[in-house]
Design an enzyme around this catalytic site. Sequence first.
Site, PDB file in Angstrom:
ATOM      1  N   GLU A 428       0.987  -1.230   0.047  1.00 38.44           N
ATOM      2  CA  GLU A 428      -0.023  -0.134  -0.006  1.00 38.44           C
ATOM      3  C   GLU A 428       0.949   1.182  -0.006  1.00 38.44           C
ATOM      4  O   GLU A 428       1.695   1.383   0.896  1.00 38.44           O
ATOM      5  CB  GLU A 428      -0.674  -0.045   1.129  1.00 38.44           C
ATOM      6  N   ASP A 501      -1.123  -1.130   5.985  1.00 44.00           N
ATOM      7  CA  ASP A 501      -0.910  -0.758   7.188  1.00 44.00           C
ATOM      8  C   ASP A 501      -1.854  -1.630   8.226  1.00 44.00           C
ATOM      9  O   ASP A 501      -2.794  -1.837   7.744  1.00 44.00           O
ATOM     10  CB  ASP A 501      -1.408   0.942   7.211  1.00 44.00           C
ATOM     11  N   ASP A 503      -4.180  -0.583  10.095  1.00 38.20           N
ATOM     12  CA  ASP A 503      -5.211   0.329  10.572  1.00 38.20           C
ATOM     13  C   ASP A 503      -6.315  -0.075   9.695  1.00 38.20           C
ATOM     14  O   ASP A 503      -6.451  -0.762   8.770  1.00 38.20           O
ATOM     15  CB  ASP A 503      -4.737   1.632  10.280  1.00 38.20           C
ATOM     16  N   ASP A 505      -7.916   1.836   7.141  1.00 34.48           N
ATOM     17  CA  ASP A 505      -7.690   1.908   5.689  1.00 34.48           C
ATOM     18  C   ASP A 505      -6.694   0.784   5.122  1.00 34.48           C
ATOM     19  O   ASP A 505      -7.375   0.256   3.957  1.00 34.48           O
ATOM     20  CB  ASP A 505      -6.812   3.222   5.467  1.00 34.48           C
TER      21      ASP A 505
END
Length: 635
Positions: A428, A501, A503, A505
């Site tokens: 990403e 990541d 998280d 997103d």
Amino acid sequence: MNGNYSASNITVLKGLEAVRKRPGMYIGSTGPDGLHHLVYEVVDNCIDEAMAGFCDTIYVVLEKDDIVRVDDNGRGIPVDIHPGEGISALELVLTRLHAGGKFDKGSYKVSGGLHGVGVSCVNALSTWLEAIVEKDGKKHFMEFRVGESVAPVKEVGTSTRRGTTIRWKADPTIFTETTTYNFEVLCSRLRELAFLNSGIKIYFRDERLTNPKEILFQFEGGIRQFVTYLNEGRKVIPEEPVYISGERDDVQTEVSLQYNDGYNENILTFVNDINTKEGGTHLEGFKTALTVVMNDFLKNNAKLLKKMEKEEKLTGEDVRAGLTAVISVKVPEPQFEGQTKTKLGNTEVRGIIQSMVNEQLTLFFEQNPRVIEQILEKAVAEAAARIAARKAKEATRRKTGMDSFGLPGKLADCSSKNPAECEVYIVEGDSAGGSAKQGRNPKIQAILPLWGKMLNVERTRIDKVINNEKLQPVIASLGTGIGKDFNIEKLRYHKIIIMADADVDGSHISTLLLTFFFRYMPQLIEHGHVYIAMPPLYKIKHGKKEHYVFSDEERDAILAGIEGKADVQRYKGLGEMEWKELKETTMDPANRKMKKVQLTDAVEADHIFSTLMGEEVEPRRRFIEENAIYATLDV
């Protein structure tokens, strides 16, 4: 090695010794799949009683210490003495391979179970097994140790009910990997059996928990309800699934189908309750009939016929776009083919299903003109997209002389040409991509950075997928093609690692990629090529020592063991990590942690993807409300 080879060298395995000697031959493996197969063998006997019309309630109970109890209200295994063998029929069924009522067509017209090895294998592979039979007002009991009877069957009291209870403890010397049953895996099969046998009640109870959990599977609508379940969260045509049934030449057929607003086909096929994952003659007959019926109706629809190119007909792929169907046949003498013995080979079944679907589907569409109009509109649009995609592909080929995409510019490829040792990290963002390029082993590790949000393919037609600028680099890098053009032999990397990541997103991007793989390249998941990287959440420094930790619990445990002050760094994203840290923690095969993406339950996976990634909001809201207690959000 002795050079003499005579009759004395021939070993005869008596009774169930053969099963204990080579368990994999009888139940497939001695891993978790084989362990769960024990439950399926016993439950299949209960289902046979249900199919014969003598049983309507089954209990499957996981007791403490992973003891299993299966109970039905069928006729009860016979307990009288077998005339030819001189022992009770109960002992015969539990101690001899290929002994049972399934071989007598007077007892069972059809029977389920893939290997047909029966409850004797369960007995052979258990430390102990108990059988209780209640029939004719009496209760009988028999006990076995490692497959052998402790004493003959004995009458232990009276009973007002009838049925059979089998209770056993799997042998840990056989199942060395685990003897712990997975609730969800068993749930999947029991739910499937309840859908396939309308009206039957299957109670599944887990008593290993502090607060025991019980689920009742009962579907009066049978496979119609199965199709509704598969299409939950989607807009559908028609509102209620089409249902086709009949019996010819002792072959009982049930078919249910419904279209949804997606573009993927989902057809499940079963023979005698066995999931025929490789299809076979029943699936071929269905597909042929569907294509013929749809083209027949298109011929009489002047408005839609104008939208088709001259001489073009609807193909099987056109008419199956967005189709969900369940096909269930009961065949007295099934013949299976294929590597996993899950492909039906009976040639007569093809014609039976083809004519039945042709007749009944034609009748349904004649009575429901609005439904066939909507389905044909969808199929014609699919044909137009297919023709446009073909023309675009041909134009590209003529222009570039290439059969597929070239490799994308952003891909940092590896130097090895051996796919078995190569892996690609789909990363990403460009900054994380830069760190990953520095930290990789350039011989075997390729890096493909992605930027921006991916396309949600759950709501998209294949031509849009092929032309999507975010997905094109993924398709081109892997080299397999997608959809019906997919060829796993052309896969350029045997490990495809999603690195995002830790998280919300990052999780969203991972989910969008997994949706793409599941819908358009499912073989990648089935063959175990897809992984999710696990970058650390924290770095803990204490003096000269450094610890990388992957969860809050691990962090707390390490901090509890440290005297004095420690420095805790929280990684919010991959871009925050130095390339050396990324290499050491997430990319070096010697140290890294990864999750392998596995497909243990294709039906439930399809249902979850539809719920979470589909258009309909209500099923997604319900799922979130029911599962919010399990969520750990870091926003």
